[in-house]
Design an enzyme around this catalytic site. Structure first.
Site, mmCIF file in Angstrom:
data_model
loop_
_atom_site.group_PDB
_atom_site.id
_atom_site.type_symbol
_atom_site.label_atom_id
_atom_site.label_comp_id
_atom_site.label_asym_id
_atom_site.label_seq_id
_atom_site.Cartn_x
_atom_site.Cartn_y
_atom_site.Cartn_z
ATOM 1 N N ASP A 103 15.575 59.001 -48.999
ATOM 2 C CA ASP A 103 16.657 58.257 -49.644
ATOM 3 C C ASP A 103 17.104 57.147 -48.694
ATOM 4 O O ASP A 103 17.314 57.381 -47.495
ATOM 5 C CB ASP A 103 17.816 59.212 -49.936
ATOM 6 C CG ASP A 103 18.956 58.527 -50.654
ATOM 7 O OD1 ASP A 103 19.017 58.626 -51.875
ATOM 8 O OD2 ASP A 103 19.786 57.895 -49.978
ATOM 9 N N ILE A 104 17.252 55.919 -49.211
ATOM 10 C CA ILE A 104 17.688 54.798 -48.371
ATOM 11 C C ILE A 104 19.164 54.983 -48.029
ATOM 12 O O ILE A 104 20.001 55.144 -48.915
ATOM 13 C CB ILE A 104 17.474 53.460 -49.097
ATOM 14 C CG1 ILE A 104 16.016 53.313 -49.532
ATOM 15 C CG2 ILE A 104 17.883 52.294 -48.204
ATOM 16 C CD1 ILE A 104 15.743 52.086 -50.381
ATOM 17 N N GLU B 228 17.359 54.772 -55.385
ATOM 18 C CA GLU B 228 16.845 54.458 -54.054
ATOM 19 C C GLU B 228 16.122 55.651 -53.432
ATOM 20 O O GLU B 228 15.930 55.714 -52.222
ATOM 21 C CB GLU B 228 17.977 53.991 -53.128
ATOM 22 C CG GLU B 228 19.066 54.992 -52.867
ATOM 23 C CD GLU B 228 20.224 54.906 -53.867
ATOM 24 O OE1 GLU B 228 21.325 55.312 -53.503
ATOM 25 O OE2 GLU B 228 20.022 54.412 -54.993
#
Length: 1023
Positions: free
Chosen positions: A904-905, A947
């Site tokens: 996950d960003i 994301e």
């Protein structure tokens, strides 16, 4: 002296008032072209004082045909603009415009050509006069794409913005506004043809009002008033054409048009405004969505979320309110609402933000009513106590009980459910509540079940916990024998949390027979008007709106069938009716493909057959096909009550005498087919002196026969028979739906036939039911409304596309070639003539092969698209689910473990908030590229959502997987994302285990990810 002072004061106040009423808000309205009837509604709104009533003074600004209209609005040179569907494209490309209203429901933009140019293919290499802002328009590009034509293959000529003269201007075609230019050609007897994008499935909006977001936000009331006044202006202009034309001639005739020309334009414009079918100014979000998808597909724009942001939505209520209700909204600008932090899927909290079905429902009601909600987070006990202490105004997702009625006002229900006993799979089903005597039943604190069971069944031991998830966990671990809960929550949580050892036992009928089978709002007793407003809002909700919410949070309707008797909610009267009826008998049109037919095996097939099957599954109905030999026989059967429904029928006054009709669920435009050598048919009235074929007993046939009683209509039994007569030159034209004609042309190789014109009418098709059984119509109305756009698209693609893939009929080829070879020996003359025929045949076969190749490529492309995330080109969630299922199956067979990584960003929301969604999309694409370069060829990489990315790593061990994830983490950490700078990612890692399911392994990786998120981010965690 006192009298003089009073008089002076009176005069002063009067003069102030007069000054105020004469100071109007100045608006410059930028038109998309020169003055003409295209803008008549705006003129009449000014001339009849509709703008003046709201204190608006409008100045009209003509277009020079070169300047970008959007820029003029965004630069604040003018305040409001009129343009085509290009404003949707501008918004997709990041321009901050707002779509206010629409007046032409389909675009009048087309090409007017020399008569010998019959199809877009004939334009290749020709001189075409098109303005620079039109040549690349989606309208023309989609038409060119349909025929595989590049705009570079056209010789584009700079326009002179006059009525085109083919000889003088040395051109072959010119862009045209259909209500205008054809008048000149008709009046002067000049032959021409029209290439109308609408005939090739391209239907855009035109004459759209728009403005900048800045201006709209600063002047929302003014915008609302401007739209209302404009709608009145258009209504007046269309009802008073002669007066409107005189106004244009006197004040707005910069093009020096004649009265006849303007009247022609007015009458033609009505065909594009379609006032009888659509409210003036209305915008259909679904059509806007389709237009935006076309821009994206053509590569004009990137995908952009939240399409609703493009549309102007007034802050005021969309439903009628009393003065007391309006006063309440004014006095209560904020309503405090509960948000239980852990009651999914109804309400829960992520990062302090409220989510869930009930939250989405409240936000929808907020728009309809004009209320603004502020959500208060907490557990159920805290929230209920806050409500009783009047710190919260509104609770939601409550069942109605006598105790709670003492604390507040209950709204009308908004969701129905069924209550079951929930137990472990290894326990026998609970047949009766008394089976729980002496056993532990887990209940929610202050839930309706706690109150009811403790009062009525004292022998049952109660374990009280705080949430439904805790209840499921208690039963799963054996701390309690059972719980009483709703099927919808059980379904949601078992999928999300992996309680795989639990099952739904029999329904708890005592709860299901009470009002506890529905959820409601509970409103503070000091705010009765709030409850009144909520009920109004609930009443205004459409079936589609509620159905979309339920599908979002509980899954598609068919997924619920294992828990519910029906995936479409029926009332008691409808359930009783179906239980008595048991079997629904259906008649169809036996020969009307691709819509439907009875095939050689006596089965119903086609688009309608697939949609009827979808509806019958949702309703859990038994539908029996009654075989007929013709449409007329089907009509006779239903008149005589030998069948109960018609699968597809058009509503007419005559049929309403014995039938009821649902909302139409399929529509297709009527078109005119002619031989390919004929010119464009602008209006059916131009060919009424010729023979026209129609299918007998169709509703539209009867309509045309009554409208044109002296016309030489030839009635045929079906579409194929009509096109055969046309192909053999026995009739001049054949009229039917675009989809039926297109399908039959392709299926039967009628390559000497083309679509030469389009009628304004559409075939709107419904399910027709016997009118002596009204309940049946209500049931199918629900079924029709439950059909999603995806349901319809799947059925359409299956039956309309498949016949384009037919192979060459070589037996027919030999039938042509053998006579040719025989006749070659007779004479040179015949030799030459037959050689010519052979060449035509070869061209036809080459065209078929080309079409087949294109369709094979398209089918491959469609398959790729269905598995691919459009932005990143990685695999999408659908494909990842498929691979995950396969890997689990392989692991169970071979015991060869595989790894799962979710990354996950970190702080990605900051990127969108700071730099905008376009830059955010670029970051997602760059990270995708980084991951592609670093994963193994055997790994499966995809976008999990938002994301988040997911990697499935076959044949992996824990140590290797951790090293791999750490390598990816460093690659991303060291990468420079341009304007954004550095970004990092958090990684959750796991390995497949015995008895793993798709849910359990993903949950484990997800849990590892959230450990990282809560401990500083930019790390790798294994679970």
């Amino acid at each position: 002296m006192r009298l003089k002072s009073i008089l002076f004061l009176f005069v002063f106040i009067f003069s102030l008032n007069s000054y105020a009423t004469t100071q109007n808000q100045k608006i410059k309205l930028q038109l998309q072209w020169k003055h003409q009837f295209e803008f008549a509604g705006f003129y009449m709104a000014k001339e009849k004082g509709f703008y003046q009533k709201f204190g608006i003074d409008v100045e009209f600004i003509e277009s020079d045909g070169k300047t970008n209209i959007t820029d003029k609005i965004l630069n604040e040179e003018n305040q409001i603009g009129v343009w085509g569907s290009g404003i949707i494209n501008e918004w997709l490309n990041g321009k901050d415009v707002v779509f206010l209203a629409n007046y032409f429901k389909r675009s009048p933009l087309a090409l007017i050509t020399k008569p010998e140019i019959r199809t877009p293919e004939d334009l290749v290499g020709k001189r075409v006069m098109i303005p620079f802002f039109d040549v690349s328009s989606a309208s023309f590009q989609q038409m060119f794409k349909f025929f595989n034509i590049s705009k570079d293959s056209l010789n584009i000529v700079e326009p002179n913005f006059k009525i085109p003269d083919f000889e003088k201007d040395n051109i072959d075609a010119s862009s045209t506004f259909l209500p205008n230019e054809p008048y000149y050609f008709i009046k002067n007897g000049i032959p021409y043809n029209i290439l109308d994008p609408n005939n090739y499935g391209v239907e855009f909006y035109d004459v759209n009002l728009f403005s900048s977001r800045k201006f709209v936000e600063q002047n929302s009331v003014l915008i609302k008033d401007f739209i209302e006044a404009t709608n009145k202006g258009w209504d007046y202009a269309l009802k008073n054409v002669d007066e409107t034309v005189n106004v244009i001639l006197e004040k707005y005739n910069t093009q020096n048009k004649t009265k006849d020309a303007l009247i022609f334009e007015a009458n033609e414009s009505k065909k594009f405004i379609l006032q009888k079918n659509y409210p003036l100014g209305s915008i259909d979000i679904n059509k806007v969505k389709k237009i935006s998808e076309l821009y994206i597909e053509l590569g004009f724009a990137p995908k952009r979320d939240n399409l609703e942001d493009l549309l102007f939505i007034s802050n005021e209520s969309t439903i009628s309110l009393t003065n007391k209700e309006k006063a309440f909204l004014k006095d209560n600008p904020i309503i405090k609402v509960s948000n239980e932090i852990n009651f999914p899927p109804f309400d829960f909290s992520i990062g302090g933000e409220p989510y869930g079905f009930s939250i989405d429902l409240l936000n929808l009601l907020s728009k309809k009513i004009g209320l603004k909600f502020e959500y208060v987070n907490g557990n159920w006990v805290e929230l209920y106590n806050d409500f009783k202490d009047k710190k919260i105004d509104l609770l939601h997702t409550l069942s109605k009980t006598s105790q709670r009625e003492n604390d507040g006002f209950f709204s009308e229900p908004y969701l129905w459910y069924q209550t079951h006993f929930i137990i472990r799979k290894d326990n026998p089903d609970i047949q009766n509540i008394e089976d729980l005597n002496g056993k532990i039943l887990v209940v929610g604190k202050y839930w309706a079940s706690e109150e009811y069971i403790s009062k009525n069944y004292p022998k049952i031991k109660l374990l009280v916990v705080d949430s439904f998830e805790d209840m499921l966990e208690a039963v799963s671990k054996g701390e309690a024998y059972a719980l009483i809960g709703e099927n919808l929550i059980f379904k949601y949580l078992t999928k999300k949390r992996g309680f795989t050892n639990l099952k739904l036992s029999l329904p708890f009928d005592e709860f299901n027979s009470l009002e506890r089978t529905s959820y409601r709002f509970l409103v503070s007793k000091d705010k009765p008007i709030l409850n009144q407003l909520l009920n109004k809002g609930l009443k205004s909700l459409t079936f589609k709106e509620l159905n979309e919410l339920e599908e979002k949070w509980f899954g598609k309707e068919n997924d619920i069938k294992e828990f519910d008797n029906s995936s479409i909610k029926l009332n008691e009267e409808e359930v009783v009716y179906l239980s008595k009826k048991r079997l629904i008998k259906m008649c169809v049109d036996p020969n009307w493909m691709p819509l439907e037919r009875i095939n050689e095996n006596g089965l119903h097939e086609g688009i309608s057959a697939d949609l009827i099957k979808t509806m019958s599954h949702k309703l859990n109905l038994n539908i029996e096909l009654v075989k007929t030999s013709s449409w007329k026989q089907s009509l006779d059967f239903i008149k005589n009550k030998e069948c109960d429904i018609l699968s597809l029928a058009m509503k007419t006054k005559e049929r309403e005498e014995y039938l009821d009709f649902t909302t139409p669920y399929f529509s297709s435009p009527f078109v005119i087919a002619t031989l390919d050598k004929e010119l464009f048919v602008e209006n059916i009235e131009h060919i009424l002196d010729k023979k026209i074929a129609l299918v007998k007993d169709y509703a539209f046939t009867e309509f045309l026969k009554k409208k044109y009683p002296n016309t030489k209509f030839v009635e045929v039994n079906n579409v194929k028979e009509g096109l055969t007569l046309l192909s053999e030159k026995k009739v001049f034209a054949f009229i039917d739906t675009l989809i039926s004609i297109g399908y039959t042309i392709k299926e039967n190789s009628f390559y000497n036939i083309k679509v030469a014109g389009k009628l304004d009418e559409k075939w709107e098709l419904s399910i027709a039911t016997r009118n002596d059984e009204s309940i049946l119509n209500k049931i199918f109305e629900k079924a029709v409304n439950s059909l999603s756009d995806n349901d319809k698209q799947i059925a359409y693609n299956k039956w309309f596309s498949i016949k384009f893939e037919q192979s060459v009929d070589y037996s027919m080829l030999w039938k042509i070639l053998i006579p040719i070879f025989l006749l070659i020996f007779i004479s040179t003359y015949w030799n030459r003539k037959l050689y010519s025929e052979k060449e035509k045949t070869k061209k036809a076969l080459d065209s078929l092969k080309k079409l087949q190749d294109i369709l094979e490529i398209k089918n491959f492309e469609l398959q790729r698209i269905s598995n691919t995330d459009k932005l990143t080109t990685l695999y999408n969630r659908h494909k990842l689910d498929e691979v995950l299922k396969y890997e689990l199956s392989r692991f169970n067979r071979t015991n060869i473990s595989f790894g799962l990584i979710i990354l996950d960003i970190d702080f990605f929301k900051d990127v969108n908030d700071t730099f905008g969604h376009n830059i955010g999309d670029e970051v997602l694409v760059e990270i995708s590229s980084l991951l592609k370069k670093n994963v193994r060829s055997s790994d499966i990489l995809g976008r999990w959502g938002g994301e988040e990315f997911l990697i499935i790593a076959p044949d992996s061990k824990e140590k290797d997987l951790l090293l791999f994830a750490e390598k990816l983490r460093k690659e991303i950490e060291n990468y420079n994302f341009g304007i954004v700078g550095k970004k990092t990612c958090s990684f959750g890692v796991t390995i497949s285990k015995i008895n793993d399911t798709e849910t359990s392994i993903v949950n484990r990786a997800d849990k590892a990810l959230y450990i990282v998120k809560n401990s500083g981010r930019n790390k790798v965690q294994f679970l």
